[in-house]
Structures are given as structure tokens and as C-alpha cells.
Design an enzyme around this catalytic site. Structure first.
Site, short mmCIF file in Angstrom:
data_model
loop_
_atom_site.label_atom_id
_atom_site.label_comp_id
_atom_site.label_asym_id
_atom_site.label_seq_id
_atom_site.Cartn_x
_atom_site.Cartn_y
_atom_site.Cartn_z
N GLU A 1 -0.33 10.32 41.84
CA GLU A 1 -1.52 9.07 41.65
C GLU A 1 -0.78 7.74 42.39
O GLU A 1 -0.24 6.48 41.83
CB GLU A 1 -0.80 8.75 40.09
CG GLU A 1 -0.96 10.45 39.08
CD GLU A 1 -1.32 10.04 37.58
OE1 GLU A 1 -1.49 9.03 37.16
OE2 GLU A 1 -1.09 11.45 37.05
N ASP B 1 -0.04 4.05 43.51
CA ASP B 1 -0.79 3.17 44.30
C ASP B 1 0.03 1.95 44.10
O ASP B 1 1.27 1.87 43.46
CB ASP B 1 -1.74 2.13 43.03
CG ASP B 1 -1.02 2.54 41.85
OD1 ASP B 1 0.03 2.56 41.31
OD2 ASP B 1 -2.47 3.02 40.74
N HIS C 1 3.46 5.42 40.78
CA HIS C 1 2.43 3.99 40.59
C HIS C 1 4.04 2.91 40.86
O HIS C 1 4.67 3.31 39.93
CB HIS C 1 2.22 3.77 39.23
CG HIS C 1 0.97 4.68 38.96
ND1 HIS C 1 -0.21 4.48 39.55
CD2 HIS C 1 1.17 6.40 37.74
CE1 HIS C 1 -1.29 5.64 38.65
NE2 HIS C 1 -0.61 6.39 37.56
N ASN D 1 4.31 16.78 35.43
CA ASN D 1 3.62 15.26 36.31
C ASN D 1 4.24 13.78 35.07
O ASN D 1 3.88 13.66 34.27
CB ASN D 1 2.39 14.97 36.14
CG ASN D 1 1.41 14.35 37.18
OD1 ASN D 1 2.00 13.97 38.58
ND2 ASN D 1 0.75 13.83 36.31
N GLU E 1 3.84 13.13 31.32
CA GLU E 1 4.67 12.43 30.97
C GLU E 1 5.19 12.61 29.27
O GLU E 1 4.41 12.13 28.33
CB GLU E 1 2.84 11.23 30.24
CG GLU E 1 3.04 10.52 31.56
CD GLU E 1 1.87 10.17 31.50
OE1 GLU E 1 1.74 9.20 30.90
OE2 GLU E 1 1.40 9.43 32.53
#
Ligand code: 9MR
Length: 445
Positions: free
Chosen positions: A360, A362, A329, A293, A245
Site C-alpha cells: 500500500e 505512499d 505508508h 498485511n 492489521e
């Protein structure tokens, strides 16, 4: 392509400043606290979703985007989230479309298993195989159902908080391995591979580190941390999120003024801290897979353009980067991304010779931004996009069951303590329809 009520998402997101990172929000483990802070907040101005405003430096996780312009970019992308066979016939042997190294080899399309009774098995029996992962928390491993489902369905583990800087090096030069070792040892007992998450990140940094001044001091501290952490896990972990990030936009959806994110690393070392971190990691382990990432870089938006150019520059300079993790996400506070756009976006990174992975995933239902039907379609189409790309080497979900999702208590996620309904298993560890859609995609259906 679903067009989410982006203005709703953004306006809710305005209130997201000051989100707290209090662990996984279900009373599970303590989380690792660490440096918190608001999420890239910022006031929106106006219609087309432009944002202005603060985007804070400290914490974050971002938000959604809406941008989904397809394609363009690199010409040949037929991408297809189509349901038919062959997908993208590009990476082929002798094809010269950049990069035949690494996972996926020269195969032109991944071949699904004929059948499988777990996600893990579907990944292992695919050709080439694909890792199916989950973020695992120390608190979760205290629950037998959690452990059972986690090990049965997944072949890959990312520690949710236990390998972050504040957890591993809470005071300068003093390392604390216990909680991370517990997860790594459990994973190995269950024949699961582990990804180290994460070596260099602005968040969950202990105060002594985030307040450090002086280029030499920060460089030395970063070098020591990377070297010690990779050294400790050397025989057990060979894939690492080296930098996490490092790019921000005004909105956590990936929209507005993309730029390097302020942090002690950027502020004290300068933007070449990223190259340096990868070089140090490579010195420590010549064979490890080293990843960048980030969130809200899943389809086309301003943030991913910036990240693409950053990573391309790294490749051109010979910086030892092996791949890019797309956090995936989906929904508030992060971006939305349709399968075809994800496929096109990933493809251009693989054309740089890199691996890609969903790191990651979701899909948050809170706030009504993503409907139940949209969630199911996203799960299928996005997983399919990665699965069809042989150089997409892993799909990791950010948790096991809904009740433990980080989203439930993350202020920008609009859940306010309610379940985000974002994952594949309910709180009785039963399979949800989201699970079935993911399985279908892994079986080429
Ligand atoms: O899931 C993690 C949550 O328990 C922590 O409170 C939070 C703190 O920042 O970090 C969460 O994990 C993040 C991951 O490490 C990096 N990408 C965003 C994830 C969700 O916030």
C-alpha cells in the site's frame, strides 16, 4: 538515513483521535464508511518518543515510526540498498536459507529490464517479473484519465474499499458484489491481476458483525464470510489479504507496547482466530496465495518484532500463510523507513520461507515531516529494496493521483484537506519526479 522530526510527528499525531474514514476524501466514491473511530491515538510522554495512552481499538492506520536500527537479526543480511549489482545472494539454489518455494524461485537476484516505457512493463520484463499495483476505487474508474493511467502503468489491482466486509456483506448473510465485481472485471479486461483486500479486519466492519457476541457465532460468521467471498471470486482472484492489521502499538508508528489488537474476532474467538482464518481460506482455495498485511512494520520497530514472532509461530505451526504485506505508508500518521532497513527487514521474513510484498505504498508530505528530497530518496530506495529481493513479488501504490489520496482527509495525516503529494501522478495525471525515481529503481538504476 533521514531522521524525521519524530517528536513533531508524534505531537501532531496526538490530535489524531477520532479520524473519520470518509471515503477517499475527494468526492470520488462514497468510501465504505463502516466502523470508524480514532486512530491509535495516545498521548506521548516524553523525549524518546515513547507513547502512552489510548491507542483505540477501532480504526486506525497508523503512523510513523522512527526506529531504524539496522540489521542484526539474521546474520547474513548484506541487504544493500546499494546500487550495484547483485544484491543479496542468499536465496540461491541449494543455499538452504529457507524457502525456495513460491515466487522468485531460487534466483539470487532479480534482473532488471534494459528499458521500459511504463512501470508495468519494467515489472513484467524483470526476471523474475514483479507485479506493479495500485489501489483502485470505483469512483476513480469514473474518470477516463484515471483509468488510462491505472491500466497503462500497473499490472495488479487492490480494491481500495470495495472488498471490505461492510461493502461485501452489509447485512448478515446478504452479499453485495456489484462494486467489487466492476473493479475486478475492469482489471481483467486490462490484463491485470487482482488481490482480494481484505477478508478479516477490525475496521470497516458492519455494526451487526462488530457487535456480535459468542465464540461460536463469531467463528461461524467469519467462516461464512471467508468462504462466500473467496468462493465468489474463485476463478478471478488467487491472492488474498486474509488478516489485516491484527497487531497494534500505542503509537501508530509501531512504537510502544505491541499487542494483539482488540476486535470482535480477538475478543470472542481468542488469538487463534488468525490461524483459523488462514485455515478456512486454505480449505476454500488450496492454491491461493494467503497473506498477512499490516502497517508500520516496514523497518525495525517494536511492532514488526511482534509481527515477525507471530508469523514465525504460524509458519512453525504449519498455518497456511504464504506471505506478508508491508503496507509502506511512509510519513504521518505512519512510520518512516529507509531502504536498507526495509531490505533487512523483508529479508528475514523471506528467510522464513515466505513471500513479501509492498502492499500500500505512499509517502505523505503533509506537515513537513518528510521533505521533498527525502520523499524522492525513500521512493527510490524502498522500491529498490523490494525489487532486489526475488521473493518480493509486488509493489502496490495506494492510489493513482495525489488528489484522491486517503491521506488528504485522514486526520492523523496532517493534511487537513490539502494534497498529501504522496503518489506518483499529479491531478492532471502527469508523471511526477516520484514516478521517475520509482522507474529508476525498477530498472536497476
Ligand atoms: O484508502 C482507504 C480509505 O479510503 C478508507 O477511508 C480507509 C478506512 O479505513 O481505508 C483506507 O485503506 C486502508 C487499507 O484498507 C488498509 N491499510 C490502511 C489503508 C489506509 O488507511
Amino acid at each position: 538515513m533521514r531522521s524525521a522530526p519524530f517528536t513533531l510527528l508524534l505531537s501532531a499525531f496526538l490530535f489524531a483521535v477520532g479520524c473519520s474514514d470518509s471515503g477517499d476524501g475527494n468526492g470520488g466514491e462514497a468510501g465504505s464508511g463502516g466502523a470508524t473511530g480514532g486512530t491509535g491515538g495516545g498521548a506521548t510522554t516524553g523525549a524518546s518518543g515513547t507513547t502512552t495512552g489510548t491507542g483505540d481499538a477501532t480504526t486506525s492506520t497508523g503512523t510513523g515510526d522512527t526506529t531504524t536500527s539496522t540489521g542484526t537479526g539474521d546474520a547474513t543480511t548484506s541487504t544493500g540498498n546499494a546500487t550495484t549489482g547483485t544484491g543479496d545472494a542468499t536465496t540461491g539454489a541449494g543455499g538452504g536459507d529457507g524457502g525456495s518455494d513460491g515466487a522468485g524461485g531460487g534466483a539470487s537476484a532479480r534482473v532488471p529490464a534494459a528499458s521500459a516505457s511504463t512501470l508495468r512493463e519494467a515489472g513484467e520484463k524483470a526476471n523474475p517479473p514483479i507485479l506493479i499495483g495500485a489501489a483502485i476505487s470505483g469512483g476513480g474508474l469514473g474518470n477516463n484519465d484515471y483509468k488510462r493511467v491505472a491500466a497503462a502503468e500497473h499490472s495488479y489491482v487492490t480494491t481500495e474499499n470495495e472488498m471490505k466486509w461492510d461493502s461485501l456483506e452489509p447485512s448478515s448473510g446478504n452479499f453485495s458484489w456489484g462494486s467489487a465485481d466492476n473493479i475486478v472485471n475492469w482489471a481483467r479486461q486490462n490484463n491485470m491481476k487482482v488481490k482480494g483486500h481484505t477478508l478479516v479486519w477490525h475496521n470497516q466492519l458492519p455494526g451487526w458483525m462488530s457487535s456480535m457476541t459468542g465464540k461460536e457465532n463469531v467463528t461461524n460468521a467469519m467462516r461464512r464470510h471467508i468462504t462466500q467471498v473467496m468462493g465468489h471470486f474463485k476463478d478471478r482472484i488467487d491472492t488474498w489479504d486474509v488478516v489485516n492489521e491484527a497487531v497494534q502499538t500505542d503509537s501508530d508508528t509501531g512504537v510502544g507496547n505491541p499487542r494483539m489488537r482488540p476486535s470482535v474476532f480477538l475478543n470472542q474467538i481468542g488469538s487463534n482466530y488468525i490461524d483459523l482464518a488462514f485455515q478456512i481460506a486454505r480449505e476454500q482455495d488450496p492454491k491461493a496465495k494467503l497473506y498477512y498485511n499490516d502497517y508500520s512494520i516496514d523497518a525495525r520497530n517494536e511492532k514488526v518484532e511482534f509481527v515477525y514472532n507471530m508469523v514465525k509461530g504460524m509458519v512453525e505451526r504449519g498455518v497456511p500463510i504464504d506471505g506478508v504485506g508491508f503496507q509502506m505508508h511512509i510519513g504521518p500518521p505512519n512510520n518512516e523507513a529507509g531502504g536498507a532497513d526495509v531490505a533487512a527487514n523483508m529479508k528475514r521474513f523471506t528467510d522464513l520461507g515466505l513471500e513479501v510484498l509492498i502492499s500500500e505504498m505512499d509517502i505523505n508530505r503533509c506537515g513537513g515531516v518528510v521533505t521533498a528530497d527525502e520523499q524522492l530518496a525513500y521512493y527510490h530506495d524502498i522500491v529498490e529494496a523490494c525489487f532486489k529481493l526475488p521473493k518480493c513479488t509486488a509493489i502496490t501504490f495506494w492510489g493513482i493521483n495525489d488528489g484522491r489520496s486517503w491521506l488528504n482527509s485522514w486526520s492523523g495525516a496532517l493534511c487537513n484537506g490539502q494534497s498529501s503529494q504522496s503518489l506518483l501522478f499529479n491531478d492532471q495525471y502527469g508523471k511526477k519526479e516520484t514516478y521517475n525515481r520509482v522507474m529508476n529503481a525498477l530498472l536497476g538504476r
